[in-house]
Design a protein around this motif. Structure first.
Motif, short mmCIF file in Angstrom:
data_model
loop_
_atom_site.label_atom_id
_atom_site.label_comp_id
_atom_site.label_asym_id
_atom_site.label_seq_id
_atom_site.Cartn_x
_atom_site.Cartn_y
_atom_site.Cartn_z
N MET A 17 53.98 -22.50 50.64
CA MET A 17 53.23 -22.58 51.89
C MET A 17 51.90 -21.86 51.75
N TYR A 18 51.90 -20.75 51.03
CA TYR A 18 50.68 -19.99 50.80
C TYR A 18 49.99 -20.57 49.57
N LEU A 19 48.80 -21.14 49.77
CA LEU A 19 48.09 -21.82 48.69
C LEU A 19 47.08 -20.94 47.96
N LYS A 20 47.01 -19.68 48.32
CA LYS A 20 46.09 -18.70 47.72
C LYS A 20 44.64 -19.08 47.99
N SER A 21 43.76 -18.66 47.12
CA SER A 21 42.34 -18.96 47.26
C SER A 21 42.11 -20.37 46.74
N ILE A 22 41.74 -21.27 47.63
CA ILE A 22 41.65 -22.69 47.26
C ILE A 22 40.23 -23.18 47.06
N ASP A 23 39.25 -22.44 47.60
CA ASP A 23 37.87 -22.89 47.51
C ASP A 23 36.94 -21.67 47.48
N ARG A 24 35.73 -21.92 47.04
CA ARG A 24 34.74 -20.84 46.97
C ARG A 24 33.37 -21.38 47.35
N PHE A 25 32.64 -20.60 48.12
CA PHE A 25 31.27 -20.94 48.50
C PHE A 25 30.43 -19.68 48.35
N ASN A 26 29.53 -19.67 47.37
CA ASN A 26 28.74 -18.49 47.03
C ASN A 26 29.67 -17.30 46.83
N GLU A 27 29.54 -16.24 47.65
CA GLU A 27 30.39 -15.06 47.47
C GLU A 27 31.65 -15.10 48.35
N LEU A 54 46.55 -22.62 58.31
CA LEU A 54 45.96 -21.32 58.61
C LEU A 54 44.91 -21.08 57.53
N MET A 55 43.66 -20.89 57.94
CA MET A 55 42.56 -20.77 57.00
C MET A 55 41.89 -19.42 57.17
N LEU A 56 41.59 -18.76 56.06
CA LEU A 56 40.91 -17.47 56.10
C LEU A 56 39.72 -17.51 55.16
N LEU A 57 38.53 -17.25 55.71
CA LEU A 57 37.32 -17.12 54.92
C LEU A 57 37.09 -15.63 54.70
N HIS A 58 36.93 -15.21 53.45
CA HIS A 58 36.80 -13.79 53.15
C HIS A 58 35.88 -13.60 51.95
N ASP A 59 35.40 -12.37 51.80
CA ASP A 59 34.50 -12.09 50.69
C ASP A 59 35.09 -11.12 49.68
N GLN A 60 36.33 -10.72 49.88
CA GLN A 60 37.02 -9.85 48.92
C GLN A 60 38.35 -10.48 48.55
N LYS A 61 38.69 -10.42 47.27
CA LYS A 61 39.94 -10.99 46.82
C LYS A 61 41.01 -9.92 46.79
N SER A 62 42.00 -10.05 47.63
CA SER A 62 43.18 -9.20 47.61
C SER A 62 44.35 -10.06 48.04
N GLU A 63 44.91 -10.78 47.08
CA GLU A 63 45.92 -11.81 47.36
C GLU A 63 47.15 -11.28 48.10
N ASP A 64 47.62 -10.09 47.75
CA ASP A 64 48.83 -9.57 48.39
C ASP A 64 48.62 -9.30 49.87
N ALA A 92 45.02 -7.28 65.57
CA ALA A 92 45.77 -6.10 65.13
C ALA A 92 46.36 -6.33 63.74
N VAL A 93 46.86 -7.51 63.49
CA VAL A 93 47.40 -7.85 62.15
C VAL A 93 46.27 -7.81 61.12
N ALA A 94 45.11 -8.30 61.50
CA ALA A 94 43.95 -8.29 60.59
C ALA A 94 43.55 -6.87 60.25
N ARG A 95 43.54 -5.97 61.24
CA ARG A 95 43.20 -4.57 60.96
C ARG A 95 44.21 -3.94 60.01
N ARG A 96 45.46 -4.35 60.13
CA ARG A 96 46.51 -3.76 59.30
C ARG A 96 46.43 -4.25 57.85
N PHE A 97 46.12 -5.52 57.64
CA PHE A 97 46.20 -6.07 56.29
C PHE A 97 44.86 -6.35 55.62
N LEU A 98 43.81 -6.56 56.38
CA LEU A 98 42.55 -6.97 55.76
C LEU A 98 41.56 -5.82 55.65
#
Length: 143
Positions: free
Chosen positions: A64-74, A88-98, A137-143
């Motif tokens: 279900m979790y497809l990891k980092s599937i695409d990249r645009f610049n940074e 569920l889509m997340l755009l981020h600039d740091q890689k921390s898969e766990d 709140a979940v984002a503050r805890r994990f991201l």
């Protein structure tokens, strides 16, 4: 400063929920506000463009979790596809898969609770303030 943009996309590729999880600065000016609006449109564009990649990968993977599937610049786009084909889509600039995987698992649990609400119709926008507070709140805890 890290950038995080989260979106839930329905089974028919309609937007259900979105949240800009970028930490805001204390001193915001009119220029900063307009710049954030420009970034919001860019974030939506990048996330929307990654949907094609998600649809290709989801049929070749059993996870279900497809990891980092695409990249645009940074920026990276990570995705999680539910059993009902909601993305569920997340755009981020740091890689921390766990931590991103844990974030998606918690959000999926929140989404299941929304689906169990008899007043919520599947694939319609989520307007619950409580859901929004919990996502952040979940984002503050994990991201």
């Amino acid at each position: 400063m890290s950038v995080y943009y989260f979106a839930i996309v329905g089974a028919t590729d309609n937007p259900i929920y979105e949240a800009d999880i970028t930490p805001s600065s204390r001193s915001s000016t009119l220029i900063d506000i307009s710049r954030r609006d420009d970034h919001k449109h860019l974030n939506q564009f990048i996330t929307h463009a990654a949907l094609d990649v998600v649809e290709e990968i989801q049929w070749t993977s059993q996870a279900m979790y497809l990891k980092s599937i695409d990249r645009f610049n940074e920026f990276f786009v990570s995705s999680f596809v539910t059993a009902g084909n909601v993305k569920l889509m997340l755009l981020h600039d740091q890689k921390s898969e766990d931590s991103i995987k844990n974030f998606f698992n918690e959000i999926y649990e929140l989404y299941i609770k929304i689906l169990m609400n008899p007043f919520y119709e599947k694939n319609f926008p989520i307007t619950s303030q409580q859901f929004d507070v919990r996502v952040k709140a979940v984002a503050r805890r994990f991201l």
